[in-house]
Design an enzyme around this catalytic site. Sequence first.
Site, PDB file in Angstrom:
ATOM      1  N   LEU A  55       0.828  -1.221   0.000  1.00  0.00           N
ATOM      2  CA  LEU A  55       0.000   0.000   0.000  1.00  0.00           C
ATOM      3  C   LEU A  55       0.865   1.275   0.000  1.00  0.00           C
ATOM      4  O   LEU A  55       0.662   2.176  -0.822  1.00  0.00           O
ATOM      5  CB  LEU A  55      -0.907  -0.048   1.250  1.00  0.00           C
ATOM      6  CG  LEU A  55      -1.584   1.227   1.715  1.00  0.00           C
ATOM      7  CD1 LEU A  55      -2.609   1.711   0.699  1.00  0.00           C
ATOM      8  CD2 LEU A  55      -2.291   0.986   3.069  1.00  0.00           C
ATOM      9  N   TYR A  93       4.084  -7.933  16.973  1.00  0.00           N
ATOM     10  CA  TYR A  93       4.322  -6.852  15.993  1.00  0.00           C
ATOM     11  C   TYR A  93       4.879  -5.610  16.693  1.00  0.00           C
ATOM     12  O   TYR A  93       5.850  -4.998  16.246  1.00  0.00           O
ATOM     13  CB  TYR A  93       2.986  -6.552  15.313  1.00  0.00           C
ATOM     14  CG  TYR A  93       2.947  -5.424  14.328  1.00  0.00           C
ATOM     15  CD1 TYR A  93       3.427  -5.590  13.025  1.00  0.00           C
ATOM     16  CD2 TYR A  93       2.371  -4.193  14.662  1.00  0.00           C
ATOM     17  CE1 TYR A  93       3.348  -4.558  12.103  1.00  0.00           C
ATOM     18  CE2 TYR A  93       2.289  -3.164  13.742  1.00  0.00           C
ATOM     19  CZ  TYR A  93       2.777  -3.342  12.468  1.00  0.00           C
ATOM     20  OH  TYR A  93       2.689  -2.327  11.546  1.00  0.00           O
TER      21      TYR A  93
HETATM   22  P1  NDP Z   1       1.459  -4.070   2.816  1.00  0.00           P
HETATM   23  O1  NDP Z   1       1.008  -5.319   3.510  1.00  0.00           O
HETATM   24  O2  NDP Z   1       0.575  -3.436   1.828  1.00  0.00           O
HETATM   25  O3  NDP Z   1       2.867  -4.366   2.134  1.00  0.00           O
HETATM   26  C1  NDP Z   1       3.862  -5.050   2.809  1.00  0.00           C
HETATM   27  C2  NDP Z   1       5.100  -5.023   1.943  1.00  0.00           C
HETATM   28  O4  NDP Z   1       6.141  -5.719   2.645  1.00  0.00           O
HETATM   29  C3  NDP Z   1       4.904  -5.732   0.606  1.00  0.00           C
HETATM   30  O5  NDP Z   1       5.598  -5.011  -0.394  1.00  0.00           O
HETATM   31  C4  NDP Z   1       5.562  -7.082   0.843  1.00  0.00           C
HETATM   32  O6  NDP Z   1       6.113  -7.631  -0.351  1.00  0.00           O
HETATM   33  C5  NDP Z   1       6.694  -6.690   1.773  1.00  0.00           C
HETATM   34  N1  NDP Z   1       7.170  -7.837   2.561  1.00  0.00           N
HETATM   35  C6  NDP Z   1       6.487  -8.573   3.469  1.00  0.00           C
HETATM   36  N2  NDP Z   1       7.263  -9.570   3.940  1.00  0.00           N
HETATM   37  C7  NDP Z   1       8.463  -9.454   3.314  1.00  0.00           C
HETATM   38  C8  NDP Z   1       9.681 -10.192   3.346  1.00  0.00           C
HETATM   39  N3  NDP Z   1       9.816 -11.254   4.145  1.00  0.00           N
HETATM   40  N4  NDP Z   1      10.698  -9.805   2.548  1.00  0.00           N
HETATM   41  C9  NDP Z   1      10.577  -8.731   1.738  1.00  0.00           C
HETATM   42  N5  NDP Z   1       9.463  -7.975   1.657  1.00  0.00           N
HETATM   43  C10 NDP Z   1       8.413  -8.352   2.429  1.00  0.00           C
HETATM   44  O7  NDP Z   1       1.881  -3.071   3.965  1.00  0.00           O
HETATM   45  P2  NDP Z   1       1.721  -1.472   4.027  1.00  0.00           P
HETATM   46  O8  NDP Z   1       2.167  -0.854   2.754  1.00  0.00           O
HETATM   47  O9  NDP Z   1       0.383  -1.192   4.585  1.00  0.00           O
HETATM   48  O10 NDP Z   1       2.768  -1.148   5.186  1.00  0.00           O
HETATM   49  C11 NDP Z   1       4.048  -0.588   4.923  1.00  0.00           C
HETATM   50  C12 NDP Z   1       4.677  -0.238   6.243  1.00  0.00           C
HETATM   51  O11 NDP Z   1       3.851   0.701   6.920  1.00  0.00           O
HETATM   52  C13 NDP Z   1       4.839  -1.428   7.188  1.00  0.00           C
HETATM   53  O12 NDP Z   1       6.103  -1.344   7.799  1.00  0.00           O
HETATM   54  C14 NDP Z   1       3.722  -1.251   8.189  1.00  0.00           C
HETATM   55  O13 NDP Z   1       4.063  -1.800   9.429  1.00  0.00           O
HETATM   56  C15 NDP Z   1       3.589   0.252   8.243  1.00  0.00           C
HETATM   57  N6  NDP Z   1       2.275   0.774   8.654  1.00  0.00           N
HETATM   58  C16 NDP Z   1       1.129   0.479   7.935  1.00  0.00           C
HETATM   59  C17 NDP Z   1      -0.086   1.017   8.342  1.00  0.00           C
HETATM   60  C18 NDP Z   1      -1.366   0.739   7.610  1.00  0.00           C
HETATM   61  O14 NDP Z   1      -2.412   1.235   8.034  1.00  0.00           O
HETATM   62  N7  NDP Z   1      -1.343  -0.006   6.502  1.00  0.00           N
HETATM   63  C19 NDP Z   1      -0.185   1.897   9.522  1.00  0.00           C
HETATM   64  C20 NDP Z   1       1.084   2.176  10.142  1.00  0.00           C
HETATM   65  C21 NDP Z   1       2.256   1.617   9.718  1.00  0.00           C
HETATM   66  P3  NDP Z   1       5.244  -8.578  -1.357  1.00  0.00           P
HETATM   67  O15 NDP Z   1       3.909  -7.928  -1.539  1.00  0.00           O
HETATM   68  O16 NDP Z   1       6.064  -8.560  -2.593  1.00  0.00           O
HETATM   69  O17 NDP Z   1       5.123  -9.892  -0.675  1.00  0.00           O
END
Ligand code: NDP
Length: 323
Positions: free
Chosen positions: A14, A145
């Site tokens: 996202l 987490y």
């Molecule tokens: P998403 O779930 O949309 O995306 C997660 C991303 O992390 C994807 O690109 C995924 O890759 C990647 N990922 C997961 N596991 C691995 C791994 N083992 N190795 C490499 N890449 C990995 O998350 P968001 O975009 O929502 O979140 C982004 C950040 O923002 C996170 O750190 C989250 O904690 C933080 N956050 C999010 C909030 C929210 O409301 N969404 C609120 C506050 C903080 P792939 O898709 O290719 O598997």
Amino acid sequence: MTSDVILVTGGTGLVGKAIQHIIQTEPPTSRFAKRPGETWIFASSAEADLRNPEQTRKLYEKYKPTHVIHLAALVGGLFKNMKYKLSFLRDNILINDNVLSTSKDTQVAKVISCLSTCVFPDKVSYPLDETKIHAGPPHDSNFGYAHAKRLVDVQNHAYKEEFGCNFTSAIPTNVFGPHDNFDLEDSHVIPGLMHKCYLAKQNNTPFVVSGSGKPLRQFIFSYDLAKLFIWMLRDYDDVEPVILSVGEDEEVSIKQVADAIVKAMDFKGDYTFDTTRADGQFRKPASNKKLLSLIGGFEFTPFEEALDYTVKWFVENYDTART
Ligand code: NDP
């Protein structure tokens, strides 16, 4: 001219997709536009599983990043967090440790990692601010987490004190926008309600919102958050985190969210609140005073406009969206 290589881990999620959108679409006159000489890399987990040190090192060898926006994380809603506490703790610790240690070993000039307001203590005085992250245990439902994320702040300080690294972190509130996870069981409130309303419209069934609709939350549009990350990358050089959020006076109720979705979806069927379902905390406001004092003016997208945009994206991309 610079020759910076900015690696965005979690670049397919996202927030990563939103940064990519801003980098590709901002006009050159914008302070958030891609600058000449910059190369942006948006990495997926398929390219490198960051839980693995060898794959992390290879990713860095391939792109030779000078800057890293570290978004990759195991992320999930309440249910998944409660069920998989060790996975949330361990996967996120491994990912963060590999990214930070490889960044230090390869002399990356700056790393901005991503925390979340849900890692703050359970019992805490409001509004939340950047000084309160470690001021008590996190809520039991997401302690895996939360502890892994809090540790990033500890690591940032240790890397700075022992090695002089320029590592910092951002703390967003609830994010929403295109490319969110719209899964019905395991999503955050906005994408979950959008999907429910979409199905109610398709199937001619009632749209039922869990809870009273009264709790208040701060939501940030992913495209606004993307701009704030770009600002931090260019202009923020302190180890202490910054909360990236709309103001406390811009909280919206879950009912306002649901009303806006009904309107944006043009849903005309039955629409009710299931008050037998738990509401969660009434408010947990976070202060964006530090952000506003540093950034020197920023206009957040009005909530309804951002929500309309996201609904439109979801409806147009239903077949390929994460559902
Ligand atoms: P998403 O779930 O949309 O995306 C997660 C991303 O992390 C994807 O690109 C995924 O890759 C990647 N990922 C997961 N596991 C691995 C791994 N083992 N190795 C490499 N890449 C990995 O998350 P968001 O975009 O929502 O979140 C982004 C950040 O923002 C996170 O750190 C989250 O904690 C933080 N956050 C999010 C909030 C929210 O409301 N969404 C609120 C506050 C903080 P792939 O898709 O290719 O598997």
